[in-house]
Design an enzyme around this catalytic site. Structure first.
Site, mmCIF file in Angstrom:
data_model
loop_
_atom_site.group_PDB
_atom_site.id
_atom_site.type_symbol
_atom_site.label_atom_id
_atom_site.label_comp_id
_atom_site.label_asym_id
_atom_site.label_seq_id
_atom_site.Cartn_x
_atom_site.Cartn_y
_atom_site.Cartn_z
ATOM 1 N N SER A 45 -46.456 -23.923 13.439
ATOM 2 C CA SER A 45 -46.176 -23.601 12.038
ATOM 3 C C SER A 45 -47.319 -22.706 11.565
ATOM 4 O O SER A 45 -48.381 -22.662 12.200
ATOM 5 C CB SER A 45 -46.161 -24.905 11.231
ATOM 6 O OG SER A 45 -46.270 -24.661 9.851
ATOM 7 N N TYR A 50 -49.330 -33.329 9.219
ATOM 8 C CA TYR A 50 -48.562 -32.180 9.727
ATOM 9 C C TYR A 50 -49.514 -31.058 10.138
ATOM 10 O O TYR A 50 -49.416 -30.497 11.237
ATOM 11 C CB TYR A 50 -47.597 -31.708 8.634
ATOM 12 C CG TYR A 50 -46.587 -30.669 9.058
ATOM 13 C CD1 TYR A 50 -45.409 -31.036 9.709
ATOM 14 C CD2 TYR A 50 -46.786 -29.318 8.773
ATOM 15 C CE1 TYR A 50 -44.469 -30.078 10.073
ATOM 16 C CE2 TYR A 50 -45.844 -28.357 9.134
ATOM 17 C CZ TYR A 50 -44.685 -28.748 9.782
ATOM 18 O OH TYR A 50 -43.754 -27.795 10.145
HETATM 19 P P1 NAD Z 1 -34.559 -29.968 10.988
HETATM 20 O O1 NAD Z 1 -34.777 -31.184 10.170
HETATM 21 O O2 NAD Z 1 -33.478 -29.005 10.629
HETATM 22 O O3 NAD Z 1 -34.356 -30.361 12.524
HETATM 23 C C1 NAD Z 1 -35.200 -31.273 13.163
HETATM 24 C C2 NAD Z 1 -34.437 -31.967 14.262
HETATM 25 O O4 NAD Z 1 -35.361 -32.837 14.941
HETATM 26 C C3 NAD Z 1 -33.293 -32.857 13.734
HETATM 27 O O5 NAD Z 1 -32.098 -32.570 14.442
HETATM 28 C C4 NAD Z 1 -33.786 -34.270 14.027
HETATM 29 O O6 NAD Z 1 -32.742 -35.185 14.350
HETATM 30 C C5 NAD Z 1 -34.708 -34.051 15.218
HETATM 31 N N1 NAD Z 1 -35.700 -35.120 15.361
HETATM 32 C C6 NAD Z 1 -36.455 -35.676 14.381
HETATM 33 N N2 NAD Z 1 -37.215 -36.655 14.898
HETATM 34 C C7 NAD Z 1 -36.951 -36.703 16.222
HETATM 35 C C8 NAD Z 1 -37.428 -37.514 17.304
HETATM 36 N N3 NAD Z 1 -38.328 -38.481 17.104
HETATM 37 N N4 NAD Z 1 -36.924 -37.288 18.542
HETATM 38 C C9 NAD Z 1 -36.000 -36.314 18.745
HETATM 39 N N5 NAD Z 1 -35.511 -35.527 17.780
HETATM 40 C C10 NAD Z 1 -35.982 -35.729 16.532
HETATM 41 O O7 NAD Z 1 -35.991 -29.242 11.002
HETATM 42 P P2 NAD Z 1 -36.455 -27.746 11.346
HETATM 43 O O8 NAD Z 1 -36.905 -27.146 10.079
HETATM 44 O O9 NAD Z 1 -35.456 -27.046 12.195
HETATM 45 O O10 NAD Z 1 -37.782 -28.068 12.179
HETATM 46 C C11 NAD Z 1 -37.892 -27.908 13.571
HETATM 47 C C12 NAD Z 1 -39.351 -27.709 13.918
HETATM 48 O O11 NAD Z 1 -39.824 -26.533 13.287
HETATM 49 C C13 NAD Z 1 -40.285 -28.845 13.469
HETATM 50 O O12 NAD Z 1 -41.245 -29.091 14.482
HETATM 51 C C14 NAD Z 1 -40.947 -28.278 12.240
HETATM 52 O O13 NAD Z 1 -42.215 -28.840 12.008
HETATM 53 C C15 NAD Z 1 -41.044 -26.820 12.640
HETATM 54 N N6 NAD Z 1 -41.224 -25.906 11.512
HETATM 55 C C16 NAD Z 1 -40.309 -25.856 10.519
HETATM 56 C C17 NAD Z 1 -40.499 -24.985 9.468
HETATM 57 C C18 NAD Z 1 -39.541 -24.898 8.332
HETATM 58 O O14 NAD Z 1 -39.920 -24.293 7.318
HETATM 59 N N7 NAD Z 1 -38.334 -25.421 8.438
HETATM 60 C C19 NAD Z 1 -41.629 -24.164 9.450
HETATM 61 C C20 NAD Z 1 -42.536 -24.226 10.485
HETATM 62 C C21 NAD Z 1 -42.312 -25.113 11.517
#
Ligand code: NAD
Length: 260
Positions: A142, A155
């Site tokens: 991130s 985080y």
């Molecule tokens: P999201 O909530 O759309 O998807 C996350 C997925 O992870 C979900 O399908 C959930 O079921 C799964 N998950 C959660 N806990 C889990 C576990 N213990 N075991 C297996 N699966 C699990 O979120 P996203 O925004 O697509 O985030 C994905 C990644 O991207 C994360 O690591 C997040 O920190 C990172 N990220 C997101 C953003 C953002 O702005 N959305 C920015 C930077 C980084």
């Protein structure tokens, strides 16, 4: 097709960023393992990919469980004949000021983001090393791998930690042809972020609109959210890169928020 017949194990890929990476990688010829806590959603996503002619399976896994991760990776490797790409992407967000953070929530965050990355890496590396055809390990970091924001102590801590894990895997994996990278997105409008908008508004005492404009997108050059497509294109760059030139590196993908 840049990833023809490569096997990609993607955690958290039943939603958001991981799902988009799965779609793009499938279009590039990869065989996709949708590995997610939500087994029903993983199966549904795999079915969506199969409907487009791709090869895909859904696997239910909690990335914080050593036994479940090992079993899921074995199942995937058996189904598709190995593992070539790991996208360690599963993640959640919990926001509180440090002085109010419960120890249980701190540990939960570190377990998902760091234990999950370690366990999936270890299980996939065993296959990549044994196969002798190299591989690519990509962590979903991130902007918070490089920069802090208020309310996000575990985080920010965990996302910084992924950079250390990546660099180590890059050094250890080199002799096996395994590369490692971190992608560092800005805010992407997925369910993870949708949940944070009202929470941050409440904690900071501002409107939801102000959270988006003045907190999340304030430092971007264009006031735009990063898209899942932006992130998936970078994942494809790293996964398909033909040499070790980029191994160990992290790339911020954020519409200008936090330039290095
Ligand atoms: P999201 O909530 O759309 O998807 C996350 C997925 O992870 C979900 O399908 C959930 O079921 C799964 N998950 C959660 N806990 C889990 C576990 N213990 N075991 C297996 N699966 C699990 O979120 P996203 O925004 O697509 O985030 C994905 C990644 O991207 C994360 O690591 C997040 O920190 C990172 N990220 C997101 C953003 C953002 O702005 N959305 C920015 C930077 C980084």
């Amino acid at each position: 097709m840049q990833l023809k017949d490569k096997v990609a194990f993607i955690t958290g890929s039943a939603s958001g960023i991981g799902k988009e990476i799965a779609i793009v990688f499938a279009q590039e010829g990869a065989k996709i393992v949708i590995a997610d806590l939500n087994k029903a959603a993983a199966d549904a996503t795999a079915a969506e990919l199969k409907a487009t002619g791709a090869e895909a399976i859904g696997v239910g896994v909690d990335v914080t469980s050593e036994d479940q991760v090992n079993a899921a990776v074995e199942e995937a490797a058996a189904a598709f004949g190995g593992i070539d790409i790991l996208i360690s992407n599963a993640g959640i967000q919990i926001v509180h000021p440090v002085d109010e953070f419960s120890f249980a929530d701190w540990k939960k965050m570190l377990a998902i983001h760091l234990d999950g990355a370690f366990l999936t890496t270890r299980a996939c590396l065993k296959h990549m090393y044994a196969q002798g055809r190299g591989g690519s390990v990509i962590y979903m970091g991130s902007v918070h791998s490089k920069e802090a924001s208020m309310l996000k102590a575990p985080y920010v801590t965990a996302k910084h930690g992924l950079i250390g894990l990546c660099k180590t895997v890059a050094k250890e994996g080199a002799k096996h042809g395994v590369r490692a990278n971190v992608i560092c997105p800005g805010f992407v409008r997925t369910p993870l972020v949708e949940k944070q908008i009202p929470e941050q508004a409440k904690t900071l005492g501002i409107t939801e609109e102000e959270v988006v404009k003045n907190v999340m997108l304030k430092e971007t050059v264009d006031g735009e959210f990063t898209t899942t497509d932006d992130v998936a294109r970078v994942a494809l760059l790293f996964a398909g890169f033909p040499t070790n030139a980029l191994t160990g590196q992290s790339l911020v993908v954020s519409h200008g928020w936090f330039m290095q």
